[in-house]
Design a protein around this motif. Structure first.
Motif, PDB file in Angstrom:
ATOM      1  N   LYS A   1       0.839  -1.221   0.000  1.00 44.29           N
ATOM      2  CA  LYS A   1       0.000   0.000   0.000  1.00 44.29           C
ATOM      3  C   LYS A   1       0.857   1.248   0.000  1.00 44.29           C
ATOM      4  O   LYS A   1       0.446   2.297  -0.407  1.00 44.29           O
TER       5      LYS A   1
ATOM      6  N   LEU B   1     -11.210  -3.568  -9.521  1.00 43.30           N
ATOM      7  CA  LEU B   1     -10.706  -2.542  -8.588  1.00 43.30           C
ATOM      8  C   LEU B   1      -9.701  -1.629  -9.282  1.00 43.30           C
ATOM      9  O   LEU B   1      -9.276  -0.620  -8.727  1.00 43.30           O
TER      10      LEU B   1
ATOM     11  N   GLY C   1     -15.616   3.825  -9.490  1.00 46.97           N
ATOM     12  CA  GLY C   1     -15.177   5.115 -10.021  1.00 46.97           C
ATOM     13  C   GLY C   1     -14.905   6.130  -8.930  1.00 46.97           C
ATOM     14  O   GLY C   1     -14.553   7.270  -9.210  1.00 46.97           O
TER      15      GLY C   1
ATOM     16  N   GLY D   1     -12.835   6.905  -5.165  1.00 51.63           N
ATOM     17  CA  GLY D   1     -11.739   6.491  -4.289  1.00 51.63           C
ATOM     18  C   GLY D   1     -10.481   6.217  -5.085  1.00 51.63           C
ATOM     19  O   GLY D   1     -10.536   5.926  -6.277  1.00 51.63           O
TER      20      GLY D   1
HETATM   21  C1  SDX Z   1      -7.536   2.991 -11.117  1.00 47.12           C
HETATM   22  O1  SDX Z   1      -3.283   3.228  -8.635  1.00 47.12           O
HETATM   23  C2  SDX Z   1      -3.628   3.873  -9.669  1.00 47.12           C
HETATM   24  O2  SDX Z   1      -3.045   4.878 -10.057  1.00 47.12           O
HETATM   25  C3  SDX Z   1      -4.833   3.320 -10.430  1.00 47.12           C
HETATM   26  C4  SDX Z   1      -5.345   4.148 -11.574  1.00 47.12           C
HETATM   27  C5  SDX Z   1      -4.370   4.227 -12.727  1.00 47.12           C
HETATM   28  O3  SDX Z   1      -4.418   5.200 -13.488  1.00 47.12           O
HETATM   29  O4  SDX Z   1      -3.605   3.235 -12.922  1.00 47.12           O
HETATM   30  O5  SDX Z   1      -5.627   5.470 -11.127  1.00 47.12           O
HETATM   31  C6  SDX Z   1      -6.626   3.561 -12.162  1.00 47.12           C
HETATM   32  O6  SDX Z   1      -7.442   1.828 -10.826  1.00 47.12           O
HETATM   33  C7  SDX Z   1      -8.504   3.920 -10.423  1.00 47.12           C
HETATM   34  C8  SDX Z   1      -9.320   3.191  -9.298  1.00 47.12           C
HETATM   35  C9  SDX Z   1     -10.469   2.460  -9.963  1.00 47.12           C
HETATM   36  N1  SDX Z   1     -11.178   1.611  -8.998  1.00 47.12           N
HETATM   37  C10 SDX Z   1     -12.424   1.943  -8.570  1.00 47.12           C
HETATM   38  O7  SDX Z   1     -13.022   2.974  -8.878  1.00 47.12           O
HETATM   39  C11 SDX Z   1     -13.051   0.875  -7.668  1.00 47.12           C
HETATM   40  C12 SDX Z   1     -13.735   1.542  -6.470  1.00 47.12           C
HETATM   41  N2  SDX Z   1     -12.684   2.098  -5.610  1.00 47.12           N
HETATM   42  C13 SDX Z   1     -12.262   1.298  -4.466  1.00 47.12           C
HETATM   43  O8  SDX Z   1     -12.349  -0.082  -4.628  1.00 47.12           O
HETATM   44  C14 SDX Z   1     -11.024   1.836  -3.779  1.00 47.12           C
HETATM   45  O9  SDX Z   1     -11.222   3.174  -3.598  1.00 47.12           O
HETATM   46  C15 SDX Z   1      -9.668   1.617  -4.422  1.00 47.12           C
HETATM   47  C16 SDX Z   1      -9.423   0.188  -4.736  1.00 47.12           C
HETATM   48  C17 SDX Z   1      -9.542   2.432  -5.663  1.00 47.12           C
HETATM   49  C18 SDX Z   1      -8.615   2.126  -3.439  1.00 47.12           C
HETATM   50  O10 SDX Z   1      -8.728   1.317  -2.331  1.00 47.12           O
HETATM   51  P1  SDX Z   1      -7.787   1.537  -1.037  1.00 47.12           P
HETATM   52  O11 SDX Z   1      -6.868   2.680  -1.188  1.00 47.12           O
HETATM   53  O12 SDX Z   1      -7.201   0.183  -0.712  1.00 47.12           O
HETATM   54  O13 SDX Z   1      -8.810   2.005   0.015  1.00 47.12           O
HETATM   55  P2  SDX Z   1      -9.487   1.038   1.014  1.00 47.12           P
HETATM   56  O14 SDX Z   1     -10.092  -0.121   0.274  1.00 47.12           O
HETATM   57  O15 SDX Z   1      -8.528   0.765   2.120  1.00 47.12           O
HETATM   58  O16 SDX Z   1     -10.695   1.965   1.535  1.00 47.12           O
HETATM   59  C19 SDX Z   1     -10.501   2.927   2.570  1.00 47.12           C
HETATM   60  C20 SDX Z   1     -11.887   3.186   3.131  1.00 47.12           C
HETATM   61  C21 SDX Z   1     -12.608   1.889   3.503  1.00 47.12           C
HETATM   62  O17 SDX Z   1     -13.560   2.217   4.493  1.00 47.12           O
HETATM   63  P3  SDX Z   1     -13.125   2.018   6.089  1.00 47.12           P
HETATM   64  O18 SDX Z   1     -12.570   0.592   6.186  1.00 47.12           O
HETATM   65  O19 SDX Z   1     -12.086   3.075   6.348  1.00 47.12           O
HETATM   66  O20 SDX Z   1     -14.404   2.220   6.844  1.00 47.12           O
HETATM   67  O21 SDX Z   1     -12.702   3.811   2.106  1.00 47.12           O
HETATM   68  C22 SDX Z   1     -13.770   2.931   1.763  1.00 47.12           C
HETATM   69  C23 SDX Z   1     -13.384   1.538   2.253  1.00 47.12           C
HETATM   70  O22 SDX Z   1     -14.530   0.762   2.516  1.00 47.12           O
HETATM   71  N3  SDX Z   1     -13.910   2.977   0.301  1.00 47.12           N
HETATM   72  C24 SDX Z   1     -15.070   3.010  -0.345  1.00 47.12           C
HETATM   73  C25 SDX Z   1     -14.728   3.115  -1.698  1.00 47.12           C
HETATM   74  N4  SDX Z   1     -13.390   3.138  -1.843  1.00 47.12           N
HETATM   75  C26 SDX Z   1     -12.882   3.044  -0.598  1.00 47.12           C
HETATM   76  N5  SDX Z   1     -16.348   2.958   0.081  1.00 47.12           N
HETATM   77  C27 SDX Z   1     -17.304   3.000  -0.870  1.00 47.12           C
HETATM   78  N6  SDX Z   1     -17.051   3.104  -2.222  1.00 47.12           N
HETATM   79  C28 SDX Z   1     -15.777   3.158  -2.649  1.00 47.12           C
HETATM   80  N7  SDX Z   1     -15.526   3.258  -3.970  1.00 47.12           N
END
Ligand code: SDX
Length: 392
Positions: free
Chosen positions: A12, A228, A268, A270
């Motif tokens: 991470k 993801l 889309g 986070g």
């Molecule tokens: C890309 O890395 C890059 O640069 C990637 C990218 C690129 O150009 O290569 O930018 C492209 O992959 C963009 C991301 C696309 N993915 C999504 O949109 C999928 C939805 N997003 C999530 O799955 C999430 O936000 C991630 C995977 C993108 C990031 O996850 P992290 O950093 O591991 O965050 P986490 O899972 O530890 O979440 C932290 C908190 C959690 O809640 P708590 O445990 O603190 O209570 O935030 C919450 C999560 O449940 N959370 C969300 C959320 N994303 C994080 N809750 C609801 N919806 C979401 N989308």
């Protein structure tokens, strides 16, 4: 928790390498390619020039651009035998699985691109892959429709050539609509590189064993496929369509995304690095507005996306966790307006990310990065003697 420290496992925050290609500031929402802000690059450059910039570190002179572009045109075809490989797939095969297979198979037809050592050999492998990858990406779409697989047209630029190979129908003349190909060019620029994301780290890890470029990129394609990561752009549109079918109550779905007992996440939203607006999302959102207006398209999914964004950005849960729209939130709206089907969205992401994967692989090899071999915390069984099956 090991009783000593709380470990943030899973790459991470690992400083995996030293790179000169892309700079990200997640708090400021900044993204620079070789020092140039993405906003200026997206506005003033074109995808072929950005490919050169990422691979060689500088914006090309006219001569450098023409040589690079000319080399890509020189390789603007694919061995006919490759069609036999794609023929073996069912039409229902997901384009990302087909693309990963075909990219690895390219190695067999381009032996010069396998055991590369020098910068010149790597640049040749890069130009070969850039030229042929446009065919493979287009062919994965043609396969789903059973359409003939075309070769490139050197009278067109890289993006126009891809678009024609993908969408030209055998019984019709094909017109290039500059509004469409310019929007596509901008989208590909915005996806071109993004530091050590999951798929790029995969390309580097596989390449660190001195695996060839094509096979390393094939592994990156598989990583990008995940919902993801790059697969999120397809998942966003499927989510917006689901919300629309369910009556469009965005508050209900934002509540579901916050509910820990509900596996639904706002696709889309986070990002591991951006704890502010993803700068690419802002540019894509404006491009989506402009394109829909230029093409006179009304897309209900865009309305839902904007309502969803508004509700989420005002919600404590999202504010606390710094969850903002990322690159994937609006890109599907544009792809759909360009007539690109949902299952092809992640292939479009791969086409955009190709120069970044190649540039990062080349940098890793030229810098002589060691083979990747991370360690672990062992929490398995302690030392014990073997017990014969009769005594278990
Ligand atoms: C890309 O890395 C890059 O640069 C990637 C990218 C690129 O150009 O290569 O930018 C492209 O992959 C963009 C991301 C696309 N993915 C999504 O949109 C999928 C939805 N997003 C999530 O799955 C999430 O936000 C991630 C995977 C993108 C990031 O996850 P992290 O950093 O591991 O965050 P986490 O899972 O530890 O979440 C932290 C908190 C959690 O809640 P708590 O445990 O603190 O209570 O935030 C919450 C999560 O449940 N959370 C969300 C959320 N994303 C994080 N809750 C609801 N919806 C979401 N989308």
């Amino acid at each position: 928790q090991t009783g000593l420290i709380t470990l943030d496992l899973g790459y991470k925050n690992t400083g995996a390498t030293i790179s000169e290609i892309t700079y990200l500031d997640g708090d400021q929402g900044e993204l620079f390619y070789r020092g140039y802000p993405i906003e200026q690059i997206a506005e003033k450059s074109n995808f072929t020039e950005v490919m050169y910039l990422l691979l060689h570190g500088e914006l090309p002179t006219t001569d450098q651009f023409n040589t690079f572009n000319g080399n890509i045109k020189k390789y603007n075809f694919v061995a006919e035998e490759m069609k036999k490989i794609i023929d073996a797939f069912p039409r229902s095969a997901h384009p990302m699985g087909v693309l990963s297979t075909l990219t690895s198979a390219l190695t067999a037809f381009n032996p010069k691109a396998v055991n590369v050592q020098s910068k010149e050999e790597m640049d040749l492998a890069a130009e070969l892959l850039i030229a042929k990858f446009a065919h493979l990406a287009a062919w994965t779409y043609r396969k789903t429709l059973g359409l003939p697989l075309n070769h490139g047209d050197n009278n067109l630029n890289y993006v126009e050539n891809f678009y024609k190979m993908a969408f030209r129908l055998p019984n019709e003349d094909f017109e290039i609509n500059p509004v469409v190909t310019q929007a596509l060019d901008k989208l590909l620029i915005l996806h071109a590189d993004h530091e050590q994301n999951c798929s790029t780290s995969t390309v580097r890890m596989v390449g660190s064993a001195h695996t060839g470029l094509f096979a390393s990129v094939s592994a990156g394609i598989s990583a990008l496929w995940g919902p993801l990561h790059g697969g999120a752009n397809q998942a966003v549109i499927e989510m917006l369509e689901l919300i629309e079918k369910d009556g469009g109550d965005v508050n209900k779905w934002v509540a579901k995304a916050k509910d820990k007992n509900d596996s639904f996440r706002l696709m889309g939203f986070g990002h591991r690095v951006y704890k502010n607006f993803d700068p690419r999302a802002k540019i894509i959102k404006k491009a989506a507005d402009d394109l829909l207006a230029a093409l006179g398209i009304e897309d209900k999914a865009l309305d839902i996306a904007m309502q969803l964004e508004k509700v989420a950005l005002e919600d404590e849960y999202f504010i606390e966790r710094k969850l903002y729209p990322n690159v994937d939130f609006y890109s599907g709206i544009i792809y759909r307006a360009l007539g690109i089907p949902t299952e092809m969205f992640t292939v479009m992401f791969a086409l955009g990310r190709l120069p970044g994967w190649i540039a990062q692989w080349k940098e890793m090899r030229l810098k002589g990065d060691p083979i990747g071999r991370p360690r672990q915390i062992y929490q398995g069984a302690q030392l014990r003697d073997y017990v014969d099956i009769s005594k278990r």
